[in-house]
Design an enzyme around this catalytic site. Structure first.
Site, PDB file in Angstrom:
ATOM      1  N   HIS A   1      -7.057  -0.676   6.237  1.00 60.62           N
ATOM      2  CA  HIS A   1      -7.078  -1.438   7.485  1.00 60.62           C
ATOM      3  C   HIS A   1      -8.458  -1.457   8.172  1.00 60.62           C
ATOM      4  O   HIS A   1      -8.942  -2.495   8.572  1.00 60.62           O
ATOM      5  CB  HIS A   1      -6.035  -0.894   8.462  1.00 60.62           C
ATOM      6  CG  HIS A   1      -4.664  -0.763   7.857  1.00 60.62           C
ATOM      7  ND1 HIS A   1      -4.164  -1.643   6.922  1.00 60.62           N
ATOM      8  CD2 HIS A   1      -3.677   0.158   8.044  1.00 60.62           C
ATOM      9  CE1 HIS A   1      -2.936  -1.284   6.587  1.00 60.62           C
ATOM     10  NE2 HIS A   1      -2.620  -0.187   7.239  1.00 60.62           N
TER      11      HIS A   1
ATOM     12  N   LYS B   1       0.835  -1.179   0.000  1.00 67.09           N
ATOM     13  CA  LYS B   1       0.000   0.000   0.000  1.00 67.09           C
ATOM     14  C   LYS B   1       0.879   1.242   0.000  1.00 67.09           C
ATOM     15  O   LYS B   1       2.045   1.107   0.360  1.00 67.09           O
ATOM     16  CB  LYS B   1      -0.973  -0.028   1.180  1.00 67.09           C
ATOM     17  CG  LYS B   1      -0.317   0.282   2.536  1.00 67.09           C
ATOM     18  CD  LYS B   1      -1.321   0.489   3.603  1.00 67.09           C
ATOM     19  CE  LYS B   1      -1.735   1.926   3.714  1.00 67.09           C
ATOM     20  NZ  LYS B   1      -1.030   2.714   4.737  1.00 67.09           N
TER      21      LYS B   1
HETATM   22  C1  BG6 Z   1       0.318   1.732   7.961  1.00 73.01           C
HETATM   23  C2  BG6 Z   1       0.134   3.227   7.987  1.00 73.01           C
HETATM   24  O1  BG6 Z   1      -0.352   1.172   6.863  1.00 73.01           O
HETATM   25  O2  BG6 Z   1      -0.202   1.180   9.157  1.00 73.01           O
HETATM   26  C3  BG6 Z   1       0.821   3.809   9.208  1.00 73.01           C
HETATM   27  O3  BG6 Z   1       0.677   3.794   6.810  1.00 73.01           O
HETATM   28  C4  BG6 Z   1       0.327   3.142  10.463  1.00 73.01           C
HETATM   29  O4  BG6 Z   1       0.602   5.213   9.278  1.00 73.01           O
HETATM   30  C5  BG6 Z   1       0.423   1.629  10.339  1.00 73.01           C
HETATM   31  O5  BG6 Z   1       1.118   3.591  11.544  1.00 73.01           O
HETATM   32  C6  BG6 Z   1      -0.254   0.961  11.508  1.00 73.01           C
HETATM   33  O6  BG6 Z   1       0.043  -0.402  11.492  1.00 73.01           O
HETATM   34  P1  BG6 Z   1       0.026  -1.240  12.829  1.00 73.01           P
HETATM   35  O7  BG6 Z   1       0.284  -2.635  12.385  1.00 73.01           O
HETATM   36  O8  BG6 Z   1       1.083  -0.672  13.711  1.00 73.01           O
HETATM   37  O9  BG6 Z   1      -1.344  -1.040  13.408  1.00 73.01           O
END
Ligand code: BG6
Length: 514
Positions: A264, A172
């Site tokens: 997400h 992404k």
């Molecule tokens: C990424 C974003 O896709 O996911 C980031 O670009 C974010 O900004 C991260 O911090 C969060 O991932 P996780 O696994 O730490 O929740």
């Protein structure tokens, strides 16, 4: 693609005789010198090797520009991997992994670089017996995805016709909005088949996210109450303590909405709301998720300000530490209007969920790191215990803790021991770490392994990516046209802006504390 030809998720095979190592292949990483390789891909490969899941015939090819030469790079990878994995790391394994990397240290346009890349790949096939199977990994800045894929195709490296496979993992952000995501999909499909593309959302690599499927569909007791009749609303939270770190230039052009929601949070929503699939094949799983995305009604731009809140963090404190406001962060525009927090209300208009709001929120520099899905059930039909002198019973909640707490909690009312009828809220608790032990994983282990064995169930199809963007596109439009409401502020280290609480109060509901 036929259903029968697809691998069915490994869970079943695992139960029978444990997963087997993936077949021979080369992992070719474009942008190998970046943070992604150092922090996530190499540790994930190490973990796979430790569990004997990497192919016995395996090598890594890396293509990137670098100030360092090959020997320096190898040394720095080895050192970082040791540091990352801590004192117990197997140094021989680290060394063997890093020594299997072949580097092309050149610009992606360099003719000599591509000639060397071909030599490395065919050298691996000859020396490591990798069989001409190549898994390309786009770990570059997004503007390189398409030109690189076109070049890889022009070099004949995507051709699967000679008894070997060729696949591509794409990171992404996949596009910047709906139109650019569609254009990227369209263009990619002119040089590569959909079945060869593995679009990654690292949330699908998390055990607790995969467990949503198992929890819902391997247990009989939850499904009958998993609908509008019993559920009042759903809250999906991804709260982060970190700020923008070193990613100011990217983040300032992106913001919380684009960075987190279409991928997400929408992914968590889809897994929570989807219907049971006909099987655990990639197609069946993805079809059901796409149906959820298609059932999300577009937000009316006129109503955007009443169902979407955006905000930016200002200077505040995290415990004892005072942290900078967003506009003071390195490489961020001092007048930036980029949101670092977003909360929104959406619906899933189908028979199961009609009338049940899904509230989504995410933000940086919040009080606590916490990713969770909270399913709030309806109140009992009669407040029988209202006169007992105790406070009103709380509605039941099922909370799926994704990270850092990996757990499931069922909150319910219970009688306080004693002569009076007094009620209090208690919970039943299942904790992953307590039950299975804690293991350090990056989340990329499963995803890399699955791409090597050709199982796409934890990856995104073109329509899933576009479905995610379609949900937020009306919000982007409203914001761009100035109809999207104000940009609020919140102090770093808090639960977010008051305006997000008001969004809930308006519906006579409240957020769970971050
Ligand atoms: C990424 C974003 O896709 O996911 C980031 O670009 C974010 O900004 C991260 O911090 C969060 O991932 P996780 O696994 O730490 O929740």
């Amino acid at each position: 693609m036929t259903l029968t030809a697809e691998p069915v998720r490994r869970a079943r095979r695992k139960a029978a005789h444990g997963p087997e190592p993936a077949g021979p292949c080369v992992l070719a990483i474009f942008g190998i010198t970046g943070d992604l390789t150092r922090r996530l891909l190499l540790p994930a490969l190490y973990n796979l090797e430790r569990h004997k899941l990497l192919p016995s015939h395996f090598a890594i090819a890396g293509f990137a520009l670098s100030d360092m030469n090959e020997a320096q790079l190898r040394e720095s990878f080895e050192e970082e991997l040791k540091q990352h994995l801590g004192g117990d790391a197997d140094k021989t394994l680290i060394h063997s992994l890093v020594s299997r990397i072949g580097f092309v240290l050149a610009d992606f346009e360099s003719e000599a670089g591509w000639r060397q890349f071909h030599q490395i790949l065919s050298g691996f096939d000859r020396d490591f017996h990798t069989g001409g199977n190549y898994l390309f990994y786009m770990a570059t800045a997004p503007q390189f995805f398409l030109p690189l894929m076109k070049r890889v195709a022009a070099e004949g490296l995507l051709n699967e016709s000679e008894g070997h496979w060729r696949r591509v993992i794409i990171e992404k952000p996949f596009g910047h909005d709906l139109a650019s995501a569609r254009a990227l999909n369209r263009e990619l499909l002119t040089v590569i088949g959909e079945g060869q593309i593995y679009r990654i959302d690292h949330y699908l690599g998390k055990e607790t996210v995969q467990n949503i499927l198992v929890f819902r569909f391997a247990n009989g007791i939850f499904e009958p109450i998993w609908n509008r009749r019993y559920i009042d609303h759903v809250q999906i939270t991804v709260a982060e303590v970190v700020g923008v770190e070193r990613r100011g230039p990217y983040y300032d052009q992106t913001g919380a909405l684009r960075d987190m929601i279409p991928n997400h949070l929408v992914q968590l929503l889809a897994l929570t709301a989807m219907e049971p699939p006909a099987s655990f094949s990639a197609t069946a799983l993805q079809n059901e998720q796409v149906k959820v995305l298609e059932s999300v009604p577009p937000i009316n731009p006129e109503e955007c300000s009443s169902c979407v809140v955006r905000a930016q963090y200002t200077r505040g404190s995290l415990g004892e530490v005072v942290v900078a406001g967003y506009r003071e962060e390195p490489l961020v525009d001092r007048d930036s209007e980029t949101e670092t927090y977003v909360a929104l209300k959406t619906m899933v208009d189908n028979w199961r969920w009609a009338g049940v709001p899904f509230y989504l929120r995410t933000g940086k520099r919040l009080r606590r790191r916490n990713t969770e899905i909270a399913i709030q059930f309806r109140n009992p039909p009669l407040a029988l215990f209202r006169r007992s002198g105790s406070s009103l019973p709380q509605p039941n909640r099922l909370v799926i803790g994704i990270q850092p707490q990996e757990n499931m909690r069922l909150e319910f009312e219970c009688k306080v021991p004693g002569p009076l009828i007094e009620t209090t809220e208690v919970d039943m608790h299942f904790d992953y770490g307590e039950y299975f032990g804690i293991e350090t994983r990056t989340g990329y282990e499963t995803l890399l392994y699955d791409a090597m064995i050709g199982d796409a169930s934890l990856f995104k199809r073109a329509d899933m990516i576009e479905g995610g963007w379609a949900i937020i596109q009306p919000i982007l439009n409203a914001w761009e046209s100035g109809r999207g409401g104000d940009l609020y502020e919140y102090s770093a280290g808090t639960d977010g802006p008051n305006a997000a609480d008001e969004l809930m109060w308006h519906d006579h509901r409240r957020w769970r504390p971050v």
